[in-house]
Design an enzyme around this catalytic site. Structure first.
Site, mmCIF file in Angstrom:
data_model
loop_
_atom_site.group_PDB
_atom_site.id
_atom_site.type_symbol
_atom_site.label_atom_id
_atom_site.label_comp_id
_atom_site.label_asym_id
_atom_site.label_seq_id
_atom_site.Cartn_x
_atom_site.Cartn_y
_atom_site.Cartn_z
ATOM 1 C CB SER A 117 10.299 1.662 16.755
ATOM 2 O OG SER A 117 10.763 2.642 17.646
ATOM 3 C CG ASN A 169 7.798 0.974 6.087
ATOM 4 O OD1 ASN A 169 8.945 1.003 6.517
ATOM 5 N ND2 ASN A 169 7.443 1.601 4.974
ATOM 6 C CB THR A 217 15.373 4.802 2.858
ATOM 7 O OG1 THR A 217 15.297 5.656 4.007
ATOM 8 C CG2 THR A 217 15.528 3.360 3.294
ATOM 9 C CE1 TYR A 249 10.820 9.097 12.724
ATOM 10 C CE2 TYR A 249 12.987 8.964 13.756
ATOM 11 C CZ TYR A 249 12.016 8.421 12.928
ATOM 12 O OH TYR A 249 12.231 7.213 12.311
ATOM 13 C CB THR A 304 -0.949 0.030 1.219
ATOM 14 O OG1 THR A 304 -0.198 0.295 2.410
ATOM 15 C CG2 THR A 304 -1.712 -1.284 1.373
ATOM 16 C CE LYS A 326 9.357 5.958 13.561
ATOM 17 N NZ LYS A 326 8.481 5.094 12.756
HETATM 18 N N1 LIG Z 1 15.790 5.139 7.001
HETATM 19 C C1 LIG Z 1 16.130 5.236 8.264
HETATM 20 O O1 LIG Z 1 17.268 5.606 8.605
HETATM 21 C C2 LIG Z 1 15.139 4.859 9.325
HETATM 22 C C3 LIG Z 1 15.640 4.661 10.619
HETATM 23 C C4 LIG Z 1 14.761 4.312 11.635
HETATM 24 C C5 LIG Z 1 13.424 4.153 11.362
HETATM 25 N N2 LIG Z 1 12.960 4.349 10.105
HETATM 26 C C6 LIG Z 1 11.515 4.188 9.899
HETATM 27 O O2 LIG Z 1 11.293 3.301 8.830
HETATM 28 C C7 LIG Z 1 10.058 3.615 8.184
HETATM 29 C C8 LIG Z 1 10.287 3.712 6.681
HETATM 30 O O3 LIG Z 1 11.181 4.760 6.429
HETATM 31 P P1 LIG Z 1 12.151 4.765 5.147
HETATM 32 O O4 LIG Z 1 13.523 4.871 5.649
HETATM 33 O O5 LIG Z 1 11.805 3.681 4.221
HETATM 34 O O6 LIG Z 1 11.762 6.203 4.568
HETATM 35 P P2 LIG Z 1 11.342 6.690 3.106
HETATM 36 O O7 LIG Z 1 12.278 6.133 2.089
HETATM 37 O O8 LIG Z 1 11.203 8.155 3.257
HETATM 38 O O9 LIG Z 1 9.900 6.011 2.893
HETATM 39 C C9 LIG Z 1 8.836 6.375 3.697
HETATM 40 C C10 LIG Z 1 7.593 5.691 3.202
HETATM 41 O O10 LIG Z 1 6.497 6.054 4.074
HETATM 42 C C11 LIG Z 1 5.444 6.533 3.247
HETATM 43 N N3 LIG Z 1 4.555 7.462 3.928
HETATM 44 C C12 LIG Z 1 4.842 8.629 4.534
HETATM 45 N N4 LIG Z 1 3.711 9.169 5.032
HETATM 46 C C13 LIG Z 1 2.694 8.320 4.721
HETATM 47 C C14 LIG Z 1 1.310 8.306 4.949
HETATM 48 N N5 LIG Z 1 0.689 9.312 5.582
HETATM 49 N N6 LIG Z 1 0.583 7.244 4.503
HETATM 50 C C15 LIG Z 1 1.172 6.235 3.847
HETATM 51 N N7 LIG Z 1 2.487 6.204 3.567
HETATM 52 C C16 LIG Z 1 3.232 7.236 4.011
HETATM 53 C C17 LIG Z 1 6.139 7.160 2.053
HETATM 54 O O11 LIG Z 1 5.210 7.307 1.003
HETATM 55 P P3 LIG Z 1 5.363 8.426 -0.170
HETATM 56 O O12 LIG Z 1 6.243 7.792 -1.198
HETATM 57 O O13 LIG Z 1 3.966 8.631 -0.614
HETATM 58 O O14 LIG Z 1 5.967 9.648 0.453
HETATM 59 C C18 LIG Z 1 7.214 6.112 1.803
HETATM 60 O O15 LIG Z 1 6.671 5.004 1.135
HETATM 61 C C19 LIG Z 1 9.566 4.909 8.822
HETATM 62 O O16 LIG Z 1 8.574 4.598 9.790
HETATM 63 C C20 LIG Z 1 10.809 5.467 9.500
HETATM 64 O O17 LIG Z 1 10.494 6.265 10.614
HETATM 65 C C21 LIG Z 1 13.783 4.698 9.079
#
Ligand SMILES: NC(=O)c1ccc[n+]([C@@H]2O[C@H](COP(=O)([O-])OP(=O)(O)OC[C@H]3O[C@@H](n4cnc5c(N)ncnc54)[C@H](OP(=O)(O)O)[C@@H]3O)[C@@H](O)[C@H]2O)c1
Length: 279
Positions: free
Chosen positions: A134, A83, A183, A148, A33, A152
């Site tokens: 998280s 996620n 990412t 943020y 999704t 979390k």
């Molecule tokens: N990357 C890191 O270093 C890191 C570290 C710790 C935790 N995390 C967590 O991992 C998860 C994924 O992050 P990521 O690193 O993959 O970041 P990312 O590449 O920025 O991807 C974020 C994803 O979340 C989606 N999203 C944001 N707001 C949304 C909403 N209201 N409804 C549905 N989808 C939404 C985005 O969709 P769009 O394409 O439509 O914007 C995208 O698919 C997050 O919860 C983040 O907090 C990431």
């Protein structure tokens, strides 16, 4: 490996996309999704095992429709990956009430609402696995990421509690706490920054822009490897309640545990002195 049905939020890019890709490659059925269904299809293509759906986790009607569509197509949801999320960075005094509410709408209330919609199906199945993304920011505090972190920490407390409630139905909960994963998370397409200048914090504000942001797309954690780890965890009969992803996460969580232990020991006598009877 047992074939399962995965339901993943935020599957248009990053960790969500790689998890969907890995689950499909491993022969699972996937409900992927995203806010724009077209982005999900552009990234994953179309196949029998894939149901791509429009889902902004802040829109309750879309949550209900997505879970209904998943049930109709596959009859079950075995693994829910909550996620979808983003980071609102900046100093607390630069952060408005609207910024805080928006951060919680996605990272916390969205996750709550998707979970609430999926749990009845898992309960009826007498089994399932809820994987909640998280962060190290759900265990430790970081200047310039307070909102943020707060979101979390909420995910962590909720997940620990939920695990106690649903274990009786064979439903497991795993909190995933990544360190820095490569990412779009630190890309302007994802994170949000404040636009309020507070001169007293000018140095810290500059530090934010000069330390976190140049890390964009240079983070050590590989989302493809994280996705493989999630597949392994979902295949376990008894998955962990919390999983730290990345060597930086191991280090940061270890430091926080040591700090908590040291504080507990240092104040043990004063802490215990609080016990007493009603007069
Ligand atoms: N990357 C890191 O270093 C890191 C570290 C710790 C935790 N995390 C967590 O991992 C998860 C994924 O992050 P990521 O690193 O993959 O970041 P990312 O590449 O920025 O991807 C974020 C994803 O979340 C989606 N999203 C944001 N707001 C949304 C909403 N209201 N409804 C549905 N989808 C939404 C985005 O969709 P769009 O394409 O439509 O914007 C995208 O698919 C997050 O919860 C983040 O907090 C990431």
């Amino acid at each position: 490996m047992t074939t399962r049905t995965w339901f993943i939020t935020g599957a248009s890019r990053g960790i969500g996309l790689e998890t969907a890709r890995a689950a499909l490659a491993a022969g699972h059925q996937v409900v992927a999704t995203g806010r724009r269904r077209g982005d999900v299809i552009a990234a994953l293509g179309e196949s029998e095992a894939l149901l791509a759906l429009e889902l902004d986790v802040t829109v309750p009607a879309q949550i209900a429709a997505a879970v209904d569509a998943a049930r109709e197509r596959f009859g079950r949801i075995d693994v829910l990956v909550n996620n979808a999320g983003y980071g609102h960075l900046g100093l607390f005094e630069q952060t408005t009430d609207a910024d805080v509410r928006a951060q919680f709408e996605t990272n916390v209330f969205g996750l709550f609402n998707v979970t609430r919609a999926v749990l009845p199906l898992m309960r009826a199945q007498r089994g399932g696995h809820v994987i909640n993304l998280s962060s190290v920011a759900g265990i430790a505090g970081f200047a310039m990421a307070g909102i943020y972190c707060a979101s979390k920490f909420a995910v962590e407390g909720f997940s620990l509690s939920l695990a106690e409630e649903v274990r009786q139905f064979g439903i497991c909960v795993t909190i995933v706490g990544p360190g820095f994963i490569r990412t779009d998370f630190l890309d302007p397409s994802s994170f949000r920054l404040p636009d309020i200048a507070v001169p007293d914090y000018a140095d810290m504000d500059a530090q934010l822009r000069n330390t976190y942001l140049p890390y964009n797309h240079l983070q050590p954690g590989d989302p493809v490897r994280l996705a493989q780890a999630l597949l392994q965890l979902a295949d376990r009969a008894d998955p962990p309640l919390r999983f730290s992803a990345g060597s930086d996460a191991l280090e940061m969580v270890g430091a926080r545990l040591a700090q908590l232990g040291a504080e507990l020991d240092a104040e043990r006598a004063l802490s215990a002195s609080v016990d007493g009877q009603w007069a």
